[in-house]
Design a protein around this motif. Sequence first.
Motif, PDB file in Angstrom:
ATOM      1  N   UNK A  80       0.984  -1.071  -0.161  1.00 45.05           N
ATOM      2  CA  UNK A  80       0.261   0.043  -0.075  1.00 45.05           C
ATOM      3  C   UNK A  80       0.742   1.379  -0.194  1.00 45.05           C
ATOM      4  N   UNK A  81       1.912   1.672   0.517  1.00 46.62           N
ATOM      5  CA  UNK A  81       3.456   2.627   0.747  1.00 46.62           C
ATOM      6  C   UNK A  81       3.163   2.743  -0.393  1.00 46.62           C
ATOM      7  N   UNK A  82       4.595   1.833  -1.476  1.00 49.12           N
ATOM      8  CA  UNK A  82       4.832   1.114  -2.741  1.00 49.12           C
ATOM      9  C   UNK A  82       3.601   2.068  -3.729  1.00 49.12           C
ATOM     10  N   UNK A  83       2.383   1.874  -3.692  1.00 52.92           N
ATOM     11  CA  UNK A  83       1.498   1.968  -4.237  1.00 52.92           C
ATOM     12  C   UNK A  83       1.082   3.868  -4.353  1.00 52.92           C
ATOM     13  N   UNK A  84       0.795   4.710  -2.762  1.00 48.85           N
ATOM     14  CA  UNK A  84       0.309   5.191  -2.583  1.00 48.85           C
ATOM     15  C   UNK A  84       2.074   6.524  -3.153  1.00 48.85           C
ATOM     16  N   UNK A  85       3.200   5.507  -2.681  1.00 48.97           N
ATOM     17  CA  UNK A  85       4.053   6.324  -2.814  1.00 48.97           C
ATOM     18  C   UNK A  85       4.508   6.661  -4.745  1.00 48.97           C
ATOM     19  N   UNK A  86       3.983   5.600  -5.457  1.00 53.13           N
ATOM     20  CA  UNK A  86       4.359   5.666  -6.674  1.00 53.13           C
ATOM     21  C   UNK A  86       3.261   6.367  -7.142  1.00 53.13           C
ATOM     22  N   UNK A  87       1.315   6.401  -6.547  1.00 58.55           N
ATOM     23  CA  UNK A  87       0.832   7.239  -7.489  1.00 58.55           C
ATOM     24  C   UNK A  87       0.940   8.930  -6.614  1.00 58.55           C
ATOM     25  N   UNK A  88       1.388   9.437  -5.571  1.00 61.81           N
ATOM     26  CA  UNK A  88       1.497  10.754  -5.658  1.00 61.81           C
ATOM     27  C   UNK A  88       2.589  11.300  -5.689  1.00 61.81           C
ATOM     28  N   UNK A  89       3.929  10.297  -5.645  1.00 66.37           N
ATOM     29  CA  UNK A  89       4.698  11.411  -6.244  1.00 66.37           C
ATOM     30  C   UNK A  89       5.653  10.668  -7.438  1.00 66.37           C
TER      31      UNK A  89
END
Length: 188
Positions: A80-89
């Motif tokens: 989830x953290x990887x998905x969020x970071x990839x989507x937002x950053x």
Amino acid sequence: MAAEYDRTADLRALDATCSGVRGLVASGVTHLPRIFRVSDGVHQPQPPPPQVPSQELPSSSAPSVPVIDLSGSDHAAVVAAVRRAAAEWGFFQVTEHGVPEAAMAAATDAVRGFHEADGGEGSDKARLYSREPARAVKYHCNFDLYQSPVANWRDTLYLRMAPDPPDAGDLPDSCRYVPRSLPDCNSS
């Protein structure tokens, strides 16, 4: 009347050097070549953003690159953290991945050595210069050089290491003696 600009000829000339942008710099170029500039018809100026009163952000709320720690046992939380970071950053820093600091430094030094080496006929850069998708080891200036309306000021050394690492002889000289074995991340 000014002569028509032949962008394709400039792209081919850059490609023919097999040296990329590093080769342009080494050749003493003093002006940014036209292939690297956005033409008037490609980019429309944007209006300036609305003025917002300047405020100091507390250091704790200042934006920072997401850091993903792989040492945790909650696999779903890491995903989830990887998905969020990839989507937002679009990128993130990974820690506790098991790659020794010395191995990372050796890899960085090897790639830097490759990029700082001279190009041209007979060089590793010339041997590896390609945009062929199937090649596991290649060097190029812009993978999309002939498709993109503007070239990017970058050179890329691409090494596909998984699932089957290339033979040592396929690697650039500067990368052949970097340790290629890492701890087994799947072992308990």
